[in-house]
Design a protein around this motif. Structure first.
Motif, PDB file in Angstrom:
ATOM      1  N   MET A   1     -27.684 -14.674 -10.493  1.00 32.81           N
ATOM      2  CA  MET A   1     -28.925 -15.021 -11.168  1.00 32.81           C
ATOM      3  C   MET A   1     -29.575 -16.568 -10.924  1.00 32.81           C
ATOM      4  O   MET A   1     -30.708 -16.623 -11.057  1.00 32.81           O
ATOM      5  N   ARG A   2     -28.398 -17.289 -11.194  1.00 33.34           N
ATOM      6  CA  ARG A   2     -28.725 -18.752 -11.134  1.00 33.34           C
ATOM      7  C   ARG A   2     -29.446 -19.182 -10.002  1.00 33.34           C
ATOM      8  O   ARG A   2     -30.373 -19.938  -9.989  1.00 33.34           O
ATOM      9  N   LYS A   3     -28.773 -18.444  -8.809  1.00 37.89           N
ATOM     10  CA  LYS A   3     -29.408 -18.799  -7.339  1.00 37.89           C
ATOM     11  C   LYS A   3     -30.861 -18.392  -7.352  1.00 37.89           C
ATOM     12  O   LYS A   3     -31.972 -18.938  -6.937  1.00 37.89           O
ATOM     13  N   ILE A   4     -31.126 -17.267  -7.857  1.00 34.51           N
ATOM     14  CA  ILE A   4     -32.439 -16.643  -7.891  1.00 34.51           C
ATOM     15  C   ILE A   4     -33.430 -17.514  -8.714  1.00 34.51           C
ATOM     16  O   ILE A   4     -34.475 -17.856  -8.299  1.00 34.51           O
ATOM     17  N   LEU A   5     -33.050 -17.984  -9.871  1.00 29.53           N
ATOM     18  CA  LEU A   5     -33.928 -18.836 -10.712  1.00 29.53           C
ATOM     19  C   LEU A   5     -34.104 -20.180 -10.116  1.00 29.53           C
ATOM     20  O   LEU A   5     -35.384 -20.811 -10.098  1.00 29.53           O
ATOM     21  N   LEU A   6     -33.241 -20.894  -9.322  1.00 29.24           N
ATOM     22  CA  LEU A   6     -33.436 -22.018  -8.590  1.00 29.24           C
ATOM     23  C   LEU A   6     -34.528 -21.865  -7.287  1.00 29.24           C
ATOM     24  O   LEU A   6     -35.199 -22.582  -7.283  1.00 29.24           O
ATOM     25  N   ILE A   7     -34.246 -20.683  -6.740  1.00 34.36           N
ATOM     26  CA  ILE A   7     -35.296 -20.472  -5.826  1.00 34.36           C
ATOM     27  C   ILE A   7     -36.748 -20.298  -6.292  1.00 34.36           C
ATOM     28  O   ILE A   7     -37.683 -20.876  -5.645  1.00 34.36           O
ATOM     29  N   ILE A   8     -36.860 -19.485  -7.412  1.00 38.31           N
ATOM     30  CA  ILE A   8     -38.206 -19.369  -8.057  1.00 38.31           C
ATOM     31  C   ILE A   8     -38.834 -20.738  -8.367  1.00 38.31           C
ATOM     32  O   ILE A   8     -39.858 -21.088  -8.332  1.00 38.31           O
TER      33      ILE A   8
END
Length: 153
Positions: A1-8
């Motif tokens: 989830m953290r990685k997805i937020l970082l990409i967004i």
């Protein structure tokens, strides 16, 4: 989830930065298509020009231009320092200094080539400052959070 937020966050930031740096057509960020290519290679020439105008003028407009130019360049690149830290991990400050300079050099060169802005050494300095500041702030914040988590265990 953290990685997805970082990409967004990264994609949103890059889209906004590209729009501000190359496509804005209103207000103090006005970009003119087809204007003469201009390079300002004397360090702090633009900044000192804005500063002198602000000091000599009784109008707030000149001070706002100075603040917008310097502060805007720094603030725009703070998120990039955070993004690089998150994607590339812990590196020394020199690495982020060189990365910030190279990224800013790329932006300034593209603005010059496309005639969507002026190649200005001051922008290189302030953009790089923003990126290193972003890296440093994020690094210190993460260190404080980790220390707090360690203390609570």
């Amino acid at each position: 989830m953290r990685k997805i937020l970082l990409i967004i966050f990264t994609l949103t930031y890059l889209s906004l930065a590209a729009w501000l740096l190359f496509f804005t057509s209103a207000g103090p960020l006005h970009r003119q298509d087809g204007r003469e290519k201009e390079m300002i290679l004397s360090p702090f020439k633009t900044t000192s020009h804005f500063l002198m105008n602000a000091l000599e003028s009784e109008r707030d407009r000149e001070a706002k231009i100075l603040l917008f130019n310097v502060g805007g360049n720094i603030l725009l690149f703070i998120p990039m320092g955070i993004i690089l830290y998150e994607f590339l991990g812990k590196r020394n400050t020199f690495f982020y200094l060189i990365s910030g300079f190279m990224l800013s050099l790329t932006v300034e060169t593209l603005q010059f080539i496309t005639r969507r802005g002026t190649f200005d050494i001051d922008d290189l300095i302030w953009n790089t400052t923003g990126m290193v500041l972003g890296f440093w702030i994020w690094k210190k914040t993460r260190e404080m959070v980790c220390a707090k988590q360690q203390a609570s265990l």
